[in-house]
Design an enzyme around this catalytic site. Structure first.
Site, PDB file in Angstrom:
ATOM      1  N   GLY A 278       0.749  -1.396   0.020  1.00 53.72           N
ATOM      2  CA  GLY A 278      -0.207  -0.010  -0.084  1.00 53.72           C
ATOM      3  C   GLY A 278       0.824   1.245  -0.024  1.00 53.72           C
ATOM      4  O   GLY A 278       0.729   2.123  -0.813  1.00 53.72           O
TER       5      GLY A 278
ATOM      6  N   GLU B 247       8.411   2.927   8.564  1.00 48.42           N
ATOM      7  CA  GLU B 247       8.954   4.171   7.682  1.00 48.42           C
ATOM      8  C   GLU B 247      10.182   4.462   7.784  1.00 48.42           C
ATOM      9  O   GLU B 247      11.117   4.939   7.058  1.00 48.42           O
ATOM     10  CB  GLU B 247       7.910   5.237   7.745  1.00 48.42           C
ATOM     11  CG  GLU B 247       6.682   4.891   6.933  1.00 48.42           C
ATOM     12  CD  GLU B 247       5.280   5.659   7.429  1.00 48.42           C
ATOM     13  OE1 GLU B 247       5.111   6.507   6.410  1.00 48.42           O
ATOM     14  OE2 GLU B 247       4.938   5.242   8.370  1.00 48.42           O
TER      15      GLU B 247
ATOM     16  N   GLY C 104       1.376  -6.427   4.036  1.00 47.94           N
ATOM     17  CA  GLY C 104       2.569  -7.235   3.553  1.00 47.94           C
ATOM     18  C   GLY C 104       3.885  -7.073   4.776  1.00 47.94           C
ATOM     19  O   GLY C 104       4.752  -7.552   4.662  1.00 47.94           O
TER      20      GLY C 104
HETATM   21 MO1  MOS Z   1       2.147   5.044   5.182  1.00 45.47          MO
HETATM   22  S1  MOS Z   1       2.620   6.399   4.021  1.00 45.47           S
HETATM   23  O1  MOS Z   1       1.544   6.051   6.470  1.00 45.47           O
HETATM   24  O2  MOS Z   1       1.052   4.279   4.406  1.00 45.47           O
END
Ligand code: MOS
Length: 718
Positions: free
Chosen positions: A245, A670, A472
């Site tokens: 995503g 992230e 995922g």
């Molecule tokens: Mo992420 S850019 O917070 O799906």
């Protein structure tokens, strides 16, 4: 129930052990089914028709010839589609992107805007008819090129304040011994998830059911209920498996158009986006134009820091890529200013993409730090250690924990940084110039309210139900380990069910907040369930179910700067004859809270770092200014790093935990991409002596910049 911070369960041995994905066998054998491939009886297929013009009005849609084509059932467009309710702010604090709320008017704000949905018995018939549909437009002039000095740019608040400022910036810059003032750019980037967006909508027993690929079933459910003015309880969204995503899988045109068609036809309708359609319909990372000014003492201590970023958004939706935000966490200075500006162009709406803000922002600020290291003659690792803030540079709040320095030292040790000769352009291996670079990383580590249901079954097993999404990441597996510990049982006796909006409100898979948010809710419900079981003799046939809600507990959390941190190291080889840059090795050391599952956490971090290589060297979505459309919007024209581009990447972590989280989790989704592109770019400078401030570092850019000749060969072709 009222949730308080649950105490530690008696037994806690499962969290922290490496486990393969609980649905791994289904995925590798192909029995795991994704939204676009789940069978339904009487299924019809919708195909979206997108505008080829970048700005104007739809004059006419000639549906008659298409309706006469084989298998065609209907054509939906602004002339016949139901009007939707759009004046709301959704669960993530944003209004719906008008590009998702299809067919509400005749205006076209960008190329690739959805103008119609053709529905037919088969996907082939729908596609054939969609490509035949004659739509005529009144064109208007458009602008699709981001310019750093656009006078229409304005400061914009997205998920953080637009601007922050303290101290006398001009005064401090003027008084600084070393001053740096540079501009950096990053290109438009596409999410390129493996599974394109797909949804099937149907009405069943008076309820709207949508089987979809998204990052939050409850999120999409609440948006659809509001848009179509339906009672929330009469909408159910399910999303069992999701093939990536990265921020793009929220409310999109495919779900909304599928619901419209299923309602009109009274039969199930599926809409799948093609890869090319995702380029305009699924969001993207805006290009950025950034300026960084640094003023420092000769010993490298920052006295002035100014980071400004500009991104583009569409004319119909404001999205901020807050690239200046990362400087609010990583570095302090007596005078400190950050600003995120946007400008509206005739382009699709950008959206969240993995480390929105931090990914491009860290390229600029971490390149600038490297340039400051060069000018002051201070080692880049040491420079960062000297500028470690005690508290949040802008907020003044304490850090929940900040182990960046530990990451920097441990990373430097393991990478072999101590032996590094700081001089650029002096190492070679045959035709390759060699260099190493590094960068720091940080990403927010928050949690959002969630609810979970945990059931003690009469059989002795446990069922966990939560509207989490496994895009995922291994979320299902992580929650299995969390629940096993919280219930003082083994993972084999825990069955985690996710991806169903009927399980109640929960955080989406986003913002690196999924696992922490869901784990808290699961832990809270499990704790209360254990109390209930302790006072229960027999479990009834329907089991005993406890529901948790973490809203109150999260609301009571002390205000702190909560972040994951990391240190990225890269070694590159640059062929100055071909312009090719190869990453030879990469190491990331992270402080990302308690690691729930080392296997899938490493997977996330390596994935982020890989994307950093891709961002540094390959990815760039290019738009033709004449048409406003992309050149080659597909994975042939848009290059992502492949296996051959990616060397051995090592990701590891140091002890770290959030002291206020029941489990100590922060988040790993992230932080892995943050700083990764800067580490590569800084290594390219070290290899060649040439500073690349514009990504990606393409071969033509390497060739255009005269590199220093390798000192040991004496050969200078440039
Ligand atoms: Mo992420 S850019 O917070 O799906």
């Amino acid at each position: 129930m009222t949730t308080t911070t649950p105490g530690p369960p008696a037994l806690r041995t499962t969290v922290g052990t490496a486990r393969t994905r609980v649905e791994g066998r289904e995925k590798v054998t192909g029995t795991a089914r994704y939204a676009g491939e789940i069978p339904f009886d009487d299924l019809a297929h919708g195909w979206l028709v997108l505008s080829p013009i970048a700005r104007g009005r739809i004059r006419d849609i000639d549906t008659a010839p298409v309706l006469a084509m084989p298998g065609v059932l209907t054509v939906l467009h602004h002339g016949n589609a139901p009007r939707l309710y759009t004046d709301y702010v959704g669960m993530l604090g944003t209004p719906p992107d008008p590009a998702a709320v299809v067919f509400q008017h005749d205006r076209v704000p960008f190329a690739g805007w959805p103008v119609a949905l053709v529905v037919a018995e088969t996907p082939e018939e729908a596609r054939e008819a969609a490509e035949t549909l004659a739509v005529t437009y009144d064109r208007e002039p458009h602008t699709t090129v981001l310019a750093a000095d656009d006078p229409d740019a304005y400061p914009a608040t997205g998920h953080m304040p637009a601007e922050t400022e303290k101290g006398d910036l001009q005064g401090r810059l003027a008084a600084s011994a070393v001053v740096l003032d540079e501009e950096y750019t990053t290109p438009e980037e596409q999410h390129s998830m493996m599974e394109p967006h797909a949804a099937t909508a149907l009405w069943e027993g008076g309820r709207l059911e949508v089987v979809d690929s998204n990052q939050g079933a409850g999120w999409v459910q609440s948006e659809l209920a509001t848009l179509f003015s339906l009672d929330a309880s009469s909408v159910r969204v399910r999303s069992e498996h999701i093939g990536g995503g990265f921020g793009s899988k929220g409310l999109r045109a495919h779900q909304v158009s599928a619901v419209m068609a299923a309602t009109a036809l009274r039969r199930p309708v599926r809409v799948v986006l093609t890869r090319r359609q995702t380029f305009s319909l699924a969001g993207y990372r805006s290009p950025t134009a950034q300026r960084v000014r640094l003023g420092a003492d000769p010993d490298g201590r920052l006295r002035a820091l100014d980071h400004r970023s500009l991104n583009q958004t569409s004319t119909v939706y404001e999205f901020v890529e807050p690239s200046a935000g990362v400087a609010r966490i990583l570095y302090d200075a007596d005078a400190h200013r950050t600003a995120n500006h946007v400008v509206r162009l005739d382009v699709p709406s950008p959206t969240w993409m993995r480390a929105p803000g931090e990914a491009p922002g860290s390229f600029a600020i971490e390149s600038a730090l490297d340039e400051l290291a060069e000018r002051t003659g201070i080692d880049p690792v040491e420079l960062r250690l000297r500028n470690e803030p005690e508290t949040g540079p802008v907020s003044g709040l304490p850090f929940s924990s900040n182990n960046l320095a530990v990451c920097l030292r441990e990373g430097a040790r393991r990478f072999g940084w101590a032996d590094r000769d700081p001089r650029p352009g002096i190492r070679s291996d045959g035709r390759w110039l060699l260099g190493t670079g590094m960068a720091a990383a940080s990403f927010g580590a928050e949690a959002m309210p969630s609810t979970a249901l945990v059931t003690a079954e009469a059989s002795g097993s446990y069922t966990v139900r939560i509207a989490a999404a496994d895009i995922g990441t291994g979320a299902r597996t992580a929650l299995t380990l969390i629940a096993a510990d919280a219930l003082a049982t083994t993972p084999e006796r825990v069955h985690v069910r996710i991806g169903d909006s009927d399980f109640g409100p929960a955080m989406i898979a986003g913002g690196s907040m999924g696992t922490r948010s869901w784990a808290w809710a699961v832990t809270a419900a499990a704790a209360e369930l254990r109390d209930r079981l302790a006072a229960t003799r027999d479990i009834p046939p329907e089991g005993i179910t406890v529901r948790s809600d973490t809203t109150e507990a999260l609301g009571a959390l002390a205000q702190k700067e909560r972040h994951s941190f990391g240190a990225q190291f890269a070694e590159v080889a640059v062929d100055t004859a071909s312009g090719e840059v190869r990453v030879r090795r990469m190491l990331g050391i992270f402080a990302a809270g308690r690691i729930v599952n080392p296997l899938t956490a490493r997977n996330q971090l390596v994935g982020g770092m890989t994307w950093g290589i891709s961002m540094a060297l390959h990815e760039e979505a290019v738009r033709d200014r004449n048409t406003g459309r992309h050149y080659s919007p597909d994975l042939a024209g848009y290059h992502v790093a492949t296996h051959a581009d990616v060397p051995d990447i090592e990701a590891d972590w140091v002890d770290d935990h959030d002291p206020d989280d029941p489990i100590g989790i922060k988040g790993v989704g992230e932080v892995g991409i943050v700083g990764a592109a800067a580490a590569v770019a800084n290594a390219v400078w070290h290899a060649t002596g040439v500073r690349h401030r514009n990504l990606p570092i393409r071969p033509d850019r390497v060739l255009a910049a005269p590199a220093l000749p390798p000192s040991d060969s004496g050969a200078a072709d440039a």
